[in-house]
Scaffold this motif. Structure first.
Motif, mmCIF file in Angstrom:
data_model
loop_
_atom_site.group_PDB
_atom_site.id
_atom_site.type_symbol
_atom_site.label_atom_id
_atom_site.label_comp_id
_atom_site.label_asym_id
_atom_site.label_seq_id
_atom_site.Cartn_x
_atom_site.Cartn_y
_atom_site.Cartn_z
ATOM 1 N N ARG A 3 0.828 -1.218 0.000
ATOM 2 C CA ARG A 3 0.000 0.000 0.000
ATOM 3 C C ARG A 3 0.861 1.266 0.000
ATOM 4 N NH1 ARG A 3 -3.116 -2.665 3.879
ATOM 5 N NH2 ARG A 3 -2.216 -1.381 5.541
ATOM 6 N N ALA A 4 1.893 1.270 0.846
ATOM 7 C CA ALA A 4 2.757 2.453 0.923
ATOM 8 C C ALA A 4 3.419 2.720 -0.425
ATOM 9 C CB ALA A 4 3.811 2.264 2.009
ATOM 10 N N GLY A 5 3.878 1.659 -1.084
ATOM 11 C CA GLY A 5 4.488 1.826 -2.395
ATOM 12 C C GLY A 5 3.486 2.296 -3.430
ATOM 13 N N ALA A 6 2.283 1.703 -3.403
ATOM 14 C CA ALA A 6 1.254 2.047 -4.390
ATOM 15 C C ALA A 6 0.798 3.498 -4.244
ATOM 16 C CB ALA A 6 0.062 1.104 -4.239
ATOM 17 N N ILE A 7 0.620 3.950 -3.011
ATOM 18 C CA ILE A 7 0.183 5.331 -2.782
ATOM 19 C C ILE A 7 1.257 6.322 -3.247
ATOM 20 C CG2 ILE A 7 -0.233 7.041 -0.971
ATOM 21 C CD1 ILE A 7 -2.671 5.368 -1.703
ATOM 22 N N THR A 8 2.513 6.003 -2.984
ATOM 23 C CA THR A 8 3.595 6.880 -3.440
ATOM 24 C C THR A 8 3.620 6.965 -4.955
ATOM 25 O OG1 THR A 8 4.900 6.211 -1.502
ATOM 26 C CG2 THR A 8 6.058 7.367 -3.263
ATOM 27 N N VAL A 9 3.485 5.823 -5.604
ATOM 28 C CA VAL A 9 3.453 5.805 -7.076
ATOM 29 C C VAL A 9 2.265 6.619 -7.587
ATOM 30 C CG1 VAL A 9 3.064 4.324 -9.091
ATOM 31 C CG2 VAL A 9 4.692 3.627 -7.316
ATOM 32 N N PHE A 10 1.105 6.466 -6.936
ATOM 33 C CA PHE A 10 -0.090 7.204 -7.342
ATOM 34 C C PHE A 10 0.128 8.716 -7.243
ATOM 35 C CE2 PHE A 10 -3.893 9.461 -5.763
ATOM 36 C CZ PHE A 10 -4.705 9.359 -6.885
ATOM 37 N N LEU A 11 0.705 9.172 -6.129
ATOM 38 C CA LEU A 11 0.927 10.608 -5.943
ATOM 39 C C LEU A 11 1.910 11.162 -6.967
ATOM 40 C CD1 LEU A 11 1.112 10.825 -2.035
ATOM 41 C CD2 LEU A 11 -0.656 11.809 -3.521
ATOM 42 N N THR A 14 11.009 7.369 -7.651
ATOM 43 C CA THR A 14 10.094 6.728 -6.706
ATOM 44 C C THR A 14 10.461 5.263 -6.515
ATOM 45 O OG1 THR A 14 8.306 8.215 -7.340
ATOM 46 C CG2 THR A 14 7.679 6.171 -6.250
ATOM 47 N N GLY A 15 10.773 4.599 -7.612
ATOM 48 C CA GLY A 15 11.186 3.200 -7.531
ATOM 49 C C GLY A 15 12.408 3.020 -6.645
ATOM 50 N N LEU A 16 13.379 3.909 -6.811
ATOM 51 C CA LEU A 16 14.569 3.840 -5.965
ATOM 52 C C LEU A 16 14.217 4.038 -4.496
ATOM 53 C CD1 LEU A 16 17.138 5.888 -8.109
ATOM 54 C CD2 LEU A 16 17.189 3.431 -7.655
ATOM 55 N N GLY A 17 13.307 4.988 -4.229
ATOM 56 C CA GLY A 17 12.935 5.288 -2.854
ATOM 57 C C GLY A 17 12.239 4.127 -2.160
ATOM 58 N N ILE A 18 11.217 3.577 -2.790
ATOM 59 C CA ILE A 18 10.458 2.512 -2.124
ATOM 60 C C ILE A 18 11.267 1.211 -2.041
ATOM 61 C CG2 ILE A 18 8.194 3.496 -2.596
ATOM 62 C CD1 ILE A 18 7.907 1.776 -5.018
ATOM 63 N N LEU A 19 12.180 0.994 -2.979
ATOM 64 C CA LEU A 19 13.079 -0.158 -2.856
ATOM 65 C C LEU A 19 14.076 0.060 -1.718
ATOM 66 C CD1 LEU A 19 13.752 -1.025 -6.606
ATOM 67 C CD2 LEU A 19 12.715 -2.542 -4.895
ATOM 68 N N ARG A 20 14.507 1.309 -1.543
ATOM 69 C CA ARG A 20 15.389 1.622 -0.413
ATOM 70 C C ARG A 20 14.667 1.358 0.905
ATOM 71 N NH1 ARG A 20 16.813 6.202 -2.222
ATOM 72 N NH2 ARG A 20 15.394 7.515 -1.030
ATOM 73 N N GLY A 21 13.353 1.560 0.916
ATOM 74 C CA GLY A 21 12.567 1.306 2.120
ATOM 75 C C GLY A 21 12.602 -0.148 2.547
ATOM 76 N N ILE A 22 12.740 -1.071 1.604
ATOM 77 C CA ILE A 22 12.846 -2.491 1.948
ATOM 78 C C ILE A 22 14.300 -2.963 1.884
ATOM 79 C CG2 ILE A 22 10.489 -3.045 1.228
ATOM 80 C CD1 ILE A 22 11.600 -4.143 -1.385
ATOM 81 N N SER A 23 15.216 -1.996 1.866
ATOM 82 C CA SER A 23 16.658 -2.277 1.892
ATOM 83 C C SER A 23 17.128 -3.078 0.696
ATOM 84 C CB SER A 23 17.041 -3.021 3.195
ATOM 85 O OG SER A 23 16.710 -2.233 4.307
ATOM 86 N N LEU A 54 10.233 -0.364 -10.765
ATOM 87 C CA LEU A 54 8.882 -0.622 -10.254
ATOM 88 C C LEU A 54 8.522 -2.103 -10.370
ATOM 89 C CD1 LEU A 54 6.885 2.477 -11.517
ATOM 90 C CD2 LEU A 54 7.758 2.016 -9.217
ATOM 91 N N LYS A 55 8.942 -2.722 -11.462
ATOM 92 C CA LYS A 55 8.691 -4.158 -11.613
ATOM 93 C C LYS A 55 9.352 -4.938 -10.479
ATOM 94 C CE LYS A 55 9.475 -8.091 -14.699
ATOM 95 N NZ LYS A 55 10.076 -8.554 -15.978
ATOM 96 N N ARG A 56 10.570 -4.516 -10.124
ATOM 97 C CA ARG A 56 11.281 -5.231 -9.057
ATOM 98 C C ARG A 56 10.588 -5.036 -7.714
ATOM 99 N NH1 ARG A 56 15.509 -8.066 -7.725
ATOM 100 N NH2 ARG A 56 16.518 -7.769 -5.704
#
Length: 457
Positions: A313-321, A373-382, A433-435
């Motif tokens: 959800r957190a990733g999807a909302i960020t992508v949406f914004l 955004t992809g870099l950011g949310i992937l960084r969130g999961i290390s 984003l695919k990853r």
């Protein structure tokens, strides 16, 4: 689908992201203020400061990018209720910030003594070398501030750094007026005055944020708790997770710097048009980068809670914004390309070329926003290693070579350079984003995709 949950996630991401975005734009405004005041000194000082700062940021971005891992790690520790770990992350971040400051300062001083290798004009090279001496030492407070900012952002206290950044911008503009022009009894120092101002402003911001963290009650639970554990394993982990992030940003910025060289080879008109269009695109990019940072923190919090659905959800909302904002920017660039260009120049030939690049920039707004955004949310999961390879391939195997082919082999001129950049950004966005969704959708995600030391503190 529970829309209430998504609305809550949307509100929290916006609440977290807006101050980060304002802080990012404050940094842009600081650069604009410097350029305007230095511009009154003449063409050579402007060229010298622009050139020196470009080299400085190219070097320092590795350190800044490496420190960006502090935010998501802090968010994860906070979500786990591990306040002692938050304190250890803060201390480790400060050590790393000081370390990166020394490294960047030393490298920039070394490079500044060899500016002749860049084939700059003699007067520009001399001014840039003197100016760089002052700017180099500002790297230390800059990196310390970056580490402190990531810590406060990771705790979701993003308004703190927003306020300090804006105050720092006002201070920088005022001190530039004093030191450059010689006001209030201070001798006029010209371009070197701008360098001294940079040191003072960045030092005041770092000290100010540090004092705020120590004195404000909201931070006390995170800095007063003691831990007997050694910091060395955590330092190693932050370097291991952070350095790839620094390289990701370096690959992107270095590619765009190389594209600027391509533009210069094509001619003065093309280089000027490239610079103007890139300036417009950088403003919208800052907004997307702010949302990306917010997304990284929200995903990091979800990792701490071991909630796979919340991660998605957190990733999807960020992508949406990001799609919402960059889609609006895309339409704005496409519809208002000519009027926007006229804000920068009234030269008809330059306006025509620049407007054509702004239209291309409009098309790659979504790609640019989604890749950061992809870099950011992937960084969130290390997840940092594979994304580093993705950025290397996207910009240096796809984007830049195709920019050269389009511009020089297929004779598409400066527009060809931007077609290549568009391909690089799009490749990066799609693969990143695919990853993320592949990893986040894995049933046993928490146990395979995230290092165990992050899940268990």
């Amino acid at each position: 689908m529970n829309l209430t949950i998504y609305r809550k996630e949307l509100k929290e991401t916006i609440y977290l992201g807006v101050p980060i975005i304002i802080g990012q734009l404050g940094n842009v405004l600081m650069g604009v203020g410097d350029t305007i005041q230095v511009g009154r000194l003449g063409a050579s000082p402007v060229a010298a400061s622009g050139f020196a700062n470009s080299v400085f940021w190219l070097i320092s971005i590795i350190g800044i990018g490496s420190l960006m891992v502090v935010g998501p790690q802090t968010a994860t520790a906070k979500a786990q209720g591990n306040q002692a770990e938050c304190r250890r992350i803060l201390l480790s971040g400060l050590y790393l910030g000081f370390f990166w400051g020394i490294i960047v300062a030393g490298l920039f001083l070394l490079v500044s003594q060899h500016f002749g290798l860049f084939n700059q004009k003699t007067d520009v090279q001399a001014l840039a070398t003197d100016y760089s001496f002052y700017v180099a030492f500002s790297a230390i407070p800059l990196m310390i501030y970056a580490a402190l900012r990531q810590f406060t952002d990771g705790l979701s206290f993003t308004r703190v750094t927003m306020i300090i950044t804006l105050l720092g911008t006002v201070l920088d503009i005022f001190l530039n007026w004093v030191f450059i022009n010689g006001k209030l009894g201070v001798p006029a120092m010209g371009l070197n005055g701008a360098g001294i101002t940079t040191i003072i402003s960045r030092t005041v911001m770092a000290i100010g944020l540090g004092i705020y963290i120590v004195k404000d009650e909201i931070f006390k639970p995170f800095i007063s708790v003691q831990s007997e554990n050694s910091l060395m394993p955590l330092l190693v982990k932050l370097i291991r997770l952070g350095l790839p992030g620094g390289l990701q940003l370096f690959f992107e910025i270095a590619a765009f710097s190389s594209a600027t060289f391509f533009a210069g080879w094509l001619g003065t008109l093309q280089q000027a048009a490239h610079s103007i269009a890139l300036n417009m695109a950088s403003v919208t990019y800052m907004v997307a980068a702010g949302l990306s940072s917010a997304g990284a923190i929200r995903v990091g919090q979800a990792v701490g809670l071991r909630d796979r659905h919340k991660i998605i959800r957190a990733g999807a909302i960020t992508v949406f914004l990001v799609i919402l904002f960059m889609g609006t920017a895309c339409l704005t660039f496409l519809v208002l390309a000519r009027p926007l260009t006229s804000l920068y120049t009234d030269d008809v030939a330059l306006m025509t070329v620049t407007a054509s690049l702004v239209i291309i920039a409009g098309f790659f707004q979504l790609s640019d926003g989604l890749q950061v955004t992809g870099l950011g949310i992937l960084r969130g999961i290390s997840d940092v290693n594979i994304p580093t390879y993705i950025t290397l391939v996207a910009y240096w195997i796809v984007g830049l070579p195709m920019a050269y082919v389009f511009a020089f082999v297929w004779k598409l001129d400066i527009q060809g350079v931007w077609y290549g950049l568009f391909l690089g950004l799009t490749t990066s966005a799609l693969l990143l984003l695919k990853r993320f969704y592949k990893l986040a959708s894995t049933t046993d995600f928490e146990f395979k995709s995230v290092p165990q030391e992050i899940l268990h503190g």
